[in-house]
Design an enzyme around this catalytic site. Structure first.
Site, PDB file in Angstrom:
ATOM      1  N   LYS A  22      28.995 -25.916 -63.136  1.00  0.00           N
ATOM      2  CA  LYS A  22      28.181 -26.269 -61.911  1.00  0.00           C
ATOM      3  C   LYS A  22      29.155 -26.347 -60.787  1.00  0.00           C
ATOM      4  CE  LYS A  22      26.236 -30.578 -61.938  1.00  0.00           C
ATOM      5  NZ  LYS A  22      26.652 -31.277 -61.036  1.00  0.00           N
ATOM      6  N   SER A  23      30.415 -27.007 -60.770  1.00  0.00           N
ATOM      7  CA  SER A  23      31.312 -27.205 -59.758  1.00  0.00           C
ATOM      8  C   SER A  23      31.659 -25.649 -59.312  1.00  0.00           C
ATOM      9  CB  SER A  23      32.380 -27.812 -60.261  1.00  0.00           C
ATOM     10  OG  SER A  23      32.181 -29.376 -60.472  1.00  0.00           O
ATOM     11  N   ARG A  27      30.817 -23.611 -55.498  1.00  0.00           N
ATOM     12  CA  ARG A  27      32.061 -23.304 -54.630  1.00  0.00           C
ATOM     13  C   ARG A  27      32.100 -21.699 -54.489  1.00  0.00           C
ATOM     14  NH1 ARG A  27      33.098 -28.056 -57.021  1.00  0.00           N
ATOM     15  NH2 ARG A  27      34.760 -29.452 -56.037  1.00  0.00           N
ATOM     16  N   GLY A  95      24.730 -34.158 -55.307  1.00  0.00           N
ATOM     17  CA  GLY A  95      25.888 -34.864 -54.557  1.00  0.00           C
ATOM     18  C   GLY A  95      27.031 -33.856 -54.119  1.00  0.00           C
ATOM     19  N   SER A 168      38.534 -38.193 -55.516  1.00  0.00           N
ATOM     20  CA  SER A 168      37.103 -37.411 -55.462  1.00  0.00           C
ATOM     21  C   SER A 168      37.121 -36.154 -55.094  1.00  0.00           C
ATOM     22  CB  SER A 168      36.116 -38.043 -54.617  1.00  0.00           C
ATOM     23  OG  SER A 168      35.101 -37.376 -54.116  1.00  0.00           O
ATOM     24  N   ASP A 321      32.418 -37.120 -65.683  1.00  0.00           N
ATOM     25  CA  ASP A 321      30.819 -36.835 -65.893  1.00  0.00           C
ATOM     26  C   ASP A 321      30.674 -36.986 -67.292  1.00  0.00           C
ATOM     27  OD1 ASP A 321      30.472 -36.407 -63.073  1.00  0.00           O
ATOM     28  OD2 ASP A 321      30.854 -34.369 -63.386  1.00  0.00           O
ATOM     29  N   LYS A 348      27.288 -42.597 -59.184  1.00  0.00           N
ATOM     30  CA  LYS A 348      26.657 -41.193 -59.423  1.00  0.00           C
ATOM     31  C   LYS A 348      25.419 -40.948 -59.281  1.00  0.00           C
ATOM     32  CE  LYS A 348      30.741 -39.713 -60.532  1.00  0.00           C
ATOM     33  NZ  LYS A 348      31.468 -38.642 -59.618  1.00  0.00           N
TER      34      LYS A 348
HETATM   35  C1  S3P Z   1      32.432 -32.716 -58.566  1.00  0.00           C
HETATM   36  C2  S3P Z   1      33.238 -33.776 -58.633  1.00  0.00           C
HETATM   37  C3  S3P Z   1      32.913 -35.151 -59.150  1.00  0.00           C
HETATM   38  C4  S3P Z   1      31.848 -35.013 -60.443  1.00  0.00           C
HETATM   39  C5  S3P Z   1      30.690 -34.217 -59.630  1.00  0.00           C
HETATM   40  C6  S3P Z   1      31.126 -32.625 -59.378  1.00  0.00           C
HETATM   41  C7  S3P Z   1      32.688 -31.487 -57.882  1.00  0.00           C
HETATM   42  O1  S3P Z   1      32.414 -36.116 -58.222  1.00  0.00           O
HETATM   43  O2  S3P Z   1      31.511 -36.442 -60.694  1.00  0.00           O
HETATM   44  O3  S3P Z   1      29.447 -33.945 -60.795  1.00  0.00           O
HETATM   45  O4  S3P Z   1      32.180 -30.556 -58.229  1.00  0.00           O
HETATM   46  O5  S3P Z   1      33.657 -31.650 -56.979  1.00  0.00           O
HETATM   47  P1  S3P Z   1      33.431 -37.136 -57.369  1.00  0.00           P
HETATM   48  O6  S3P Z   1      34.291 -36.331 -56.325  1.00  0.00           O
HETATM   49  O7  S3P Z   1      32.567 -38.153 -56.550  1.00  0.00           O
HETATM   50  O8  S3P Z   1      34.250 -37.739 -58.334  1.00  0.00           O
END
Ligand code: S3P
Length: 442
Positions: A22-23, A27, A95, A168, A321, A348
């Site tokens: 997902k991350s 991006r 988020g 973060s 996560d 979260k």
């Molecule tokens: C993420 C960073 C994390 C993670 C989120 C995905 C990202 O959050 O919990 O699911 O893709 O950068 P935080 O930056 O709030 O720790």
């Protein structure tokens, strides 16, 4: 709302590939939209969160298309080339989409309104509003610095130096994305290293990014502003955060053996493997390699007897996560597992510490919850099972829903979640894939 129940399952066996990371998917779409030329993405996660990012990039002028073979192509606008969206940017549950896109908009002279579901609208945004205001963006946020919010990006963004108050990756990435269109060097200092997919992918697209380890485990990341990003091919590995549900399920269901192919094993994401091994899980990495700058490998897990341990706070960013499903593993282990450094779990998709504690207690698990820690008293392997027999609230949180469904696969009585629909945000066909290995859901 669509409830789902998981029943005790026989051993799991097979070889599967879980959906894309997902991350990395978010991006790839964002940088593709800022690059000149075409970006081709193979293995993009087609979950609701990532589709929100795809829609937002389209709304800001990029061409984003899915090809028949499942690849995605993005024709970008160049750094600084985003257009003002004509409608609200609907971020759903995500988020990551919201915070990273706020970073992108902060560095462009455009105005955008961000909206989200009830979960996202309750999550703190001051953590990005503060640094992005220093960049020059102006915010009109809902009470407490929350969504819905409207922001106007800076026509002439400042290259800032920003020390993160919390570890973060989302905040780090938001500041870097804002810095892309600023003249000069943007520097982010993080207290502990967090996932570095932005750094890796920016480099892959041609940006100049320097990373330096500082004293006490901190890290500084320096980005040279106004690079010319060029469209690239991106191969997205399977998401270790999704793989975690299968790793735990196979570890706790007697007689299981499951192999997961092409899993992303970035060391800043792979804490779950370390923790499961500390608990006594039988996990082996096969054929580790590097693809598009990211570590990837196949992961084989066999069931074994788990024993409680202490999981240190220092590991939290690398498995942030995965705690909900690690709590499930701990509930099935022999003895007590103590998890430390959990403060971020409270902000979260839900307050994952108290939502998990409540659901586990309803399933007969003994535990103690602190402000930023949890002690889970495991029932002791397969001979004595967690009672189960409860319905847990998923609280608009995909990982909570999947964690309780994994628990139902080993508990004496079935475990239900009141709403399984949030699972589509990150792991479409979780049910089908689990059933293909032997799980029983109804
Ligand atoms: C993420 C960073 C994390 C993670 C989120 C995905 C990202 O959050 O919990 O699911 O893709 O950068 P935080 O930056 O709030 O720790």
């Amino acid at each position: 709302m669509s409830s789902l129940t998981s029943h005790r399952s026989a051993s799991l066996s097979g070889s599967v590939r879980v959906p894309g990371d997902k991350s990395i998917s978010h991006r790839a779409l964002m940088l593709g939209a800022l690059a000149l030329g075409r970006t081709r993405i193979t293995g993009l996660l087609e979950g609701e969160d990532v589709l929100c990012t795809a829609a937002a990039m389209r709304a800001m002028g990029a061409q984003v298309e899915r090809l028949e073979n499942g690849d995605w192509v993005v024709d970008g606008m160049g750094v600084g080339g985003l257009l003002q969206p004509r409608h609200n940017l609907e971020m759903g549950n995500s988020g990551t989409a919201a915070r990273l896109l706020m970073g992108l908009v902060a560095g462009q002279g455009i105005r955008a309104t961000f909206t989200g579901d009830a979960s996202l609208s309750s999550r703190p945004m001051m953590r990005v509003i503060t640094p992005l205001t220093q960049v020059g963006a102006v915010f009109e946020a809902s009470e407490g610095g929350r969504l819905p919010l409207t922001m106007t990006g800076a026509l002439d963004p400042m290259a800032i130096t920003y020390e993160l108050p919390v570890a973060s990756a989302q905040v780090k990435s938001a500041v870097m994305l804002a810095g892309l269109n600023a003249a000069g060097e943007t520097v982010v200092i993080e207290p502990k290293p967090t996932r570095d997919h932005s750094e890796k992918m920016l480099t892959h697209f041609g940006a100049d990014v320097r990373v330096e380890d500082l004293e006490g485990g901190a890290r500084s990341i320096t980005l040279k502003g106004q690079p010319e990003l060029k469209g690239r091919d991106v191969i997205v590995p399977s998401d270790i955060s999704s793989a975690a549900f299968l790793l735990v399920a196979a570890a706790i269901i007697e007689g299981s053996e499951v192999t997961l192919s092409n899993v992303g094993l970035n060391p800043l994401r792979a804490g779950v493997i370390e923790t499961l091994k500390d608990l006594g899980a039988d996990i082996e990495i096969l054929d580790q390699r590097t693809e598009a700058g990211e570590a990837v490998g196949d992961v084989r897990v066999r069931s074994s007897k788990l024993t409680g341990c202490t999981v240190p706070a220092t590991r939290a960013p690398a498995q942030i996560d995965e705690y909900p499903v690690l709590f499930v593993a701990a509930a099935c282990a022999q003895g007590t597992t103590r998890f430390e450094g959990l403060a971020e779990l409270r902000v979260k998709e839900s307050d994952r510490l108290s939502v998990m504690a409540e659901g586990l207690k309803a399933c007969g698990v003994e535990l103690e919850e602190g402000e930023d820690w949890l002690e889970v008293h495991g029932v002791g392997g397969t001979a004595k099972r967690v009672p189960g027999g409860a319905q847990a609230a998923s609280s608009l949180d995909h990982r909570i829903a999947m964690s309780f469904l994994v628990l139902g696969m080993v508990s004496q009585q079935p475990v239900s979640v009141d709403d399984a629909s949030p699972i589509d945000t990150s792991f479409p066909d979780f049910r089908g894939l689990m059933e293909s290995l032997g799980a029983k859901f109804s």
